[in-house]
Design an enzyme around this catalytic site. Structure first.
Site, short mmCIF file in Angstrom:
data_model
loop_
_atom_site.label_atom_id
_atom_site.label_comp_id
_atom_site.label_asym_id
_atom_site.label_seq_id
_atom_site.Cartn_x
_atom_site.Cartn_y
_atom_site.Cartn_z
N GLN A 101 35.04 52.41 -21.64
CA GLN A 101 33.96 53.30 -21.26
C GLN A 101 34.30 54.74 -21.63
OE1 GLN A 101 35.48 53.50 -16.61
NE2 GLN A 101 33.41 52.86 -16.99
N GLU A 188 27.82 57.07 -11.64
CA GLU A 188 28.71 56.50 -10.63
C GLU A 188 29.13 57.58 -9.65
OE1 GLU A 188 31.93 54.19 -12.17
OE2 GLU A 188 33.15 54.46 -10.37
#
Ligand SMILES: *[C@@H]1O[C@H](CO)[C@@H](O)[C@H](O)[C@H]1NC(C)=O
Ligand SMILES: *[C@@H]1O[C@H](CO)[C@@H](O)[C@H](O)[C@H]1NC(C)=O
Ligand SMILES: *[C@@H]1O[C@H](CO)[C@@H](O)[C@H](O)[C@H]1NC(C)=O
Ligand SMILES: *[C@@H]1O[C@H](CO)[C@@H](O)[C@H](O)[C@H]1NC(C)=O
Ligand SMILES: *[C@@H]1O[C@H](CO)[C@@H](O)[C@H](O)[C@H]1NC(C)=O
Ligand SMILES: *[C@@H]1O[C@H](CO)[C@@H](O)[C@H](O)[C@H]1NC(C)=O
Length: 250
Positions: A101, A188
Site C-alpha cells: 500500500q 483509515e
C-alpha cells in the site's frame, strides 16, 4: 506497463525516502464485520472507510488513484490515513496477512497544535517506509500507484504531487508474494485511545483503477463499500461512480 509509461514519463523523479514511519501502524485493522468478500456489497469496519474490489482468481497487479489532501479538524491527537493498496483485506481474502500500500498520513501534532503530513509505502510485513515528499498542504492533488507488474515479489510504489509535477518512486521486493485478491481505496482512522474520528473534508479518489495480469481494468463500481462504525453509529458515507470513490465524514 501502461501505468508506468503514462505516469512516470510526465513527472520528475525525486529521491526516495528511507526513514521508517514514526507513526503507528497505518494498517492496524480490526473489522467489526466477519463476512467474506464473496457477495458482500457493504460492510462495517472499526477503522476503514472506502471501497474494496475482490476477485476470486486473484490477479490484481496494480492499483491507482488520485485524491486531494483534505482538511482535518478535531482532536489534535488523531490522524487520518488515505491510501491505495493490494491485498489489504487479509480478513476477507484467503491470501493471509500481507499488503502492498501507499498513502498519506495526516496527523495532529499536539506540540505545535496543527496537522502535519507525510507519505509512505508499505509492503507488509516489512516496515513501512516514508517517502521524501511530505508536509502536504490542504488542496495538494496527490496521485498514488502501487503495483507488482513484473512478478508477485517485486514491485513499486509511487506518489506524485500533481500540482507540483513532482514524484517519488520506490522499487520494492518482498518474500511475501502478493496474491492480488483485493484492491482498496481507503480512508483509515487510527482511533487510538478511544479518540473520536477526526473530522475530514470529503476525500474523493478519482482516476480509480485496478489492473489485472490477464489484461482487465476495473473501476470501483463493483467494489464492496466499507464504512466506519462506532457502536451503533455509522461515521462515514461512501459513494462510488465508474472511476471515483467518495468518502465523507457524516
Ligand atoms: C452497519 O451498522 C449499522 C448500524 O448498526 C447498520 O444499520 C448497518 O446495517 C450495518 N451495515 C452493514 C453492511 O452491516
Ligand atoms: C509543515 O509546514 C508547516 C507550514 O508551512 C510548518 O509550520 C511545519 O513546521 C512543517 N512541518 C514539517 C514537519 O516540516
Ligand atoms: C505540492 O505542490 C504544490 C504546488 O506547487 C505546493 O504548494 C506544495 O507545497 C507541494 N506539496 C508538497 C508536499 O511538495
Ligand atoms: C522477480 O523479478 C525480479 C526482478 O527481475 C527478480 O530479481 C526476482 O528474482 C523475481 N522473483 C521471482 C520469484 O521470479
Ligand atoms: C527501479 O527499477 C527500475 C528497473 O530496474 C530502474 O530502471 C529504476 O531506476 C529503479 N528506480 C529506483 C528509484 O530505484
Ligand atoms: C465512539 O463513541 C464513544 C462514545 O460516544 C466515543 O467516546 C468515541 O470517541 C467514539 N469513537 C469514534 C471513533 O468516534
Amino acid at each position: 506497463m501502461r501505468f508506468n509509461s503514462l505516469l512516470i514519463s510526465s513527472f520528475l523523479l525525486v529521491s526516495v525516502g528511507l526513514t521508517d514511519c514514526r507513526r503507528t501502524d497505518p494498517r492496524s485493522r480490526s473489522y467489526s464485520g466477519v463476512e467474506r468478500l464473496t457477495n458482500v456489497r457493504s460492510r462495517n469496519s472499526s477503522n476503514w472507510a472506502g471501497a474494496e474490489l475482490g476477485i476470486d482468481n486473484g490477479a490484481f497487479f496494480s492499483v491507482i488513484g488520485t485524491f486531494t489532501i483534505p482538511e482535518i479538524s478535531g482532536p489534535i491527537s488523531s490522524d487520518v490515513n488515505v491510501w491505495v493498496g493490494i491485498d489489504g483485506d487479509g480478513a476477507g481474502g484467503t491470501c493471509g496477512d500481507r499488503v502492498l500500500q501507499a498513502g498519506v498520513t495526516i496527523y495532529g501534532d499536539p506540540a505545535n497544535g496543527h496537522f502535519d503530513s507525510y507519505a509512505w509505502f508499505w509492503w507488509f510485513p516489512a516496515n513501512a517506509v516514508q517517502f521524501e515528499i511530505s508536509n502536504f498542504s490542504v488542496g495538494d492533488v496527490i496521485g498514488l500507484v502501487v503495483g507488482a507488474p513484473v512478478n508477485s515479489t517485486y514491485g513499486l510504489a509511487m506518489i506524485e504531487n500533481r500540482t507540483k509535477k513532482q514524484a517519488a518512486i520506490a522499487n520494492l521486493s518482498s518474500t511475501y508474494a502478493l496474491c492480488g485478491q483485493t484492491a482498496e481505496w481507503i480512508v483509515e482512522a487510527s482511533l487510538e485511545d478511544d479518540e473520536p474520528l477526526a473530522n475530514f473534508s470529503p476525500v474523493t479518489f478519482t482516476d480509480v483503477r485496478a489492473y489485472t495480469h490477464d489484461g482487465h481494468t476495473y473501476g470501483p463500481q463493483d467494489a464492496t463499500i466499507l464504512n466506519i462504525l462506532n457502536g451503533s453509529e455509522v461515521l462515514t458515507s461512501v459513494s462510488v461512480s465508474e472511476d471515483s470513490v467518495k468518502i465523507e465524514h457524516v
